[in-house]
Design a protein around this motif. Structure first.
Motif, PDB file in Angstrom:
ATOM      1  N   SER A   1       0.807  -1.215   0.000  1.00  0.00           N
ATOM      2  CA  SER A   1       0.000   0.000   0.000  1.00  0.00           C
ATOM      3  C   SER A   1       0.844   1.272   0.000  1.00  0.00           C
ATOM      4  CB  SER A   1      -0.944  -0.006   1.205  1.00  0.00           C
ATOM      5  OG  SER A   1      -0.182  -0.020   2.387  1.00  0.00           O
ATOM      6  N   ASP A   2       2.147   1.195  -0.327  1.00  0.00           N
ATOM      7  CA  ASP A   2       2.990   2.383  -0.358  1.00  0.00           C
ATOM      8  C   ASP A   2       2.939   3.074  -1.719  1.00  0.00           C
ATOM      9  OD1 ASP A   2       4.205   0.197  -1.470  1.00  0.00           O
ATOM     10  OD2 ASP A   2       6.243   0.830  -0.973  1.00  0.00           O
ATOM     11  N   PHE A   3       2.131   2.573  -2.663  1.00  0.00           N
ATOM     12  CA  PHE A   3       1.976   3.220  -3.958  1.00  0.00           C
ATOM     13  C   PHE A   3       0.504   3.513  -4.190  1.00  0.00           C
ATOM     14  CE2 PHE A   3       1.315  -1.227  -4.736  1.00  0.00           C
ATOM     15  CZ  PHE A   3       0.419  -1.302  -5.788  1.00  0.00           C
ATOM     16  N   SER A   4       0.211   4.305  -5.205  1.00  0.00           N
ATOM     17  CA  SER A   4      -1.187   4.615  -5.487  1.00  0.00           C
ATOM     18  C   SER A   4      -1.608   3.907  -6.775  1.00  0.00           C
ATOM     19  CB  SER A   4      -1.382   6.119  -5.621  1.00  0.00           C
ATOM     20  OG  SER A   4      -0.564   6.620  -6.649  1.00  0.00           O
ATOM     21  N   VAL A   5      -2.905   3.676  -6.899  1.00  0.00           N
ATOM     22  CA  VAL A   5      -3.445   2.970  -8.050  1.00  0.00           C
ATOM     23  C   VAL A   5      -4.646   3.742  -8.568  1.00  0.00           C
ATOM     24  CG1 VAL A   5      -4.570   0.829  -8.804  1.00  0.00           C
ATOM     25  CG2 VAL A   5      -2.674   0.724  -7.218  1.00  0.00           C
ATOM     26  N   ARG A   6      -4.727   3.827  -9.881  1.00  0.00           N
ATOM     27  CA  ARG A   6      -5.883   4.474 -10.510  1.00  0.00           C
ATOM     28  C   ARG A   6      -7.148   3.647 -10.250  1.00  0.00           C
ATOM     29  NH1 ARG A   6      -5.100   7.486 -15.659  1.00  0.00           N
ATOM     30  NH2 ARG A   6      -7.028   6.436 -16.229  1.00  0.00           N
ATOM     31  N   LEU A   7      -8.268   4.343 -10.157  1.00  0.00           N
ATOM     32  CA  LEU A   7      -9.556   3.695  -9.907  1.00  0.00           C
ATOM     33  C   LEU A   7      -9.877   2.655 -10.979  1.00  0.00           C
ATOM     34  CD1 LEU A   7     -12.289   3.428  -8.464  1.00  0.00           C
ATOM     35  CD2 LEU A   7     -13.062   5.432  -9.731  1.00  0.00           C
ATOM     36  N   ASP A   8      -9.748   3.014 -12.252  1.00  0.00           N
ATOM     37  CA  ASP A   8     -10.100   2.073 -13.315  1.00  0.00           C
ATOM     38  C   ASP A   8      -9.213   0.823 -13.288  1.00  0.00           C
ATOM     39  OD1 ASP A   8      -7.860   3.484 -14.208  1.00  0.00           O
ATOM     40  OD2 ASP A   8      -8.531   3.586 -16.292  1.00  0.00           O
TER      41      ASP A   8
ATOM     42  N   ALA B   1     -13.147   2.183 -17.079  1.00  0.00           N
ATOM     43  CA  ALA B   1     -13.043   3.616 -17.360  1.00  0.00           C
ATOM     44  C   ALA B   1     -14.373   4.164 -17.872  1.00  0.00           C
ATOM     45  CB  ALA B   1     -11.934   3.869 -18.380  1.00  0.00           C
ATOM     46  N   ASP B   2     -15.048   3.417 -18.736  1.00  0.00           N
ATOM     47  CA  ASP B   2     -16.362   3.844 -19.235  1.00  0.00           C
ATOM     48  C   ASP B   2     -17.369   3.930 -18.098  1.00  0.00           C
ATOM     49  OD1 ASP B   2     -15.399   3.986 -21.808  1.00  0.00           O
ATOM     50  OD2 ASP B   2     -16.216   2.031 -22.420  1.00  0.00           O
ATOM     51  N   GLY B   3     -17.339   2.968 -17.179  1.00  0.00           N
ATOM     52  CA  GLY B   3     -18.232   3.004 -16.020  1.00  0.00           C
ATOM     53  C   GLY B   3     -18.014   4.258 -15.192  1.00  0.00           C
ATOM     54  N   CYS B   4     -16.760   4.648 -15.016  1.00  0.00           N
ATOM     55  CA  CYS B   4     -16.453   5.876 -14.266  1.00  0.00           C
ATOM     56  C   CYS B   4     -16.983   7.104 -15.008  1.00  0.00           C
ATOM     57  CB  CYS B   4     -14.950   6.018 -14.054  1.00  0.00           C
ATOM     58  SG  CYS B   4     -14.237   4.731 -13.015  1.00  0.00           S
ATOM     59  N   ARG B   5     -16.717   7.162 -16.311  1.00  0.00           N
ATOM     60  CA  ARG B   5     -17.139   8.326 -17.116  1.00  0.00           C
ATOM     61  C   ARG B   5     -18.658   8.454 -17.189  1.00  0.00           C
ATOM     62  NH1 ARG B   5     -13.872   6.180 -20.887  1.00  0.00           N
ATOM     63  NH2 ARG B   5     -11.697   6.683 -20.558  1.00  0.00           N
ATOM     64  N   ASN B   6     -19.360   7.332 -17.125  1.00  0.00           N
ATOM     65  CA  ASN B   6     -20.822   7.334 -17.222  1.00  0.00           C
ATOM     66  C   ASN B   6     -21.499   7.406 -15.859  1.00  0.00           C
ATOM     67  OD1 ASN B   6     -20.740   7.211 -20.028  1.00  0.00           O
ATOM     68  ND2 ASN B   6     -20.558   4.986 -19.993  1.00  0.00           N
ATOM     69  N   ASN B   7     -20.763   7.826 -14.843  1.00  0.00           N
ATOM     70  CA  ASN B   7     -21.301   8.007 -13.486  1.00  0.00           C
ATOM     71  C   ASN B   7     -21.910   6.735 -12.907  1.00  0.00           C
ATOM     72  OD1 ASN B   7     -20.465  10.664 -13.477  1.00  0.00           O
ATOM     73  ND2 ASN B   7     -22.446  11.452 -14.125  1.00  0.00           N
TER      74      ASN B   7
END
Length: 137
Positions: A2-9, A25-31
């Motif tokens: 957990s010492d690094f970060s990860v993008r949501l998608d 990524a599409d799920g994120c963009r489409n709320n």
């Protein structure tokens, strides 16, 4: 880890919530994805302890981020990275009997006309409205 970060998608794909990263990524963009109650972009950085909510009809799933991971995991390893905290009420929606309507059309009549399609859509919408009213009572 957990010492690094990860993008949501990337995390959504790695813990098998979505089949592909572009679907995530599409799920994120489409709320359809919220992090701690707020709509989020695919590039949002996750932290352990975040709550991720994913709307996949008919259920809204909720997960707690336990650990960060950036590579796709085998299904048996997913509980190390994500805890499914979806309410039982939401999970019960998966077992609801699916009400289907079969509209009978005579053989050889072809596709519905625009007018017939509007009538069918109106009927379906009316039934859906009645169903939601019954659920609320």
């Amino acid at each position: 880890m957990s010492d690094f970060s990860v993008r949501l998608d990337k995390w959504l794909w790695a813990v098998r919530i979505y089949k592909t990263r572009s679907d995530a990524a599409d799920g994120c963009r489409n709320n359809k994805v919220l992090v701690n109650g707020a709509y989020s972009k695919p590039s949002r950085e996750l932290k352990p302890g975040d709550t991720v909510t994913v709307k996949k009809m008919p259920v809204t799933y909720t997960y707690r981020v336990l650990s960060l991971v950036s590579s796709r995991q085998p299904a048996k390893n997913v509980p190390e990275y994500a805890e499914n905290i979806t309410s039982q009420e939401e999970l019960d929606k998966l077992n609801m009997p699916r009400q289907t309507i079969f509209v009978q059309r005579d053989r050889g009549t072809g596709r519905p006309t625009k007018r017939e399609r509007r009538e069918i859509d109106g009927l379906m919408e009316e039934m859906y409205r009645e169903e939601t009213i019954e659920d609320e009572s």
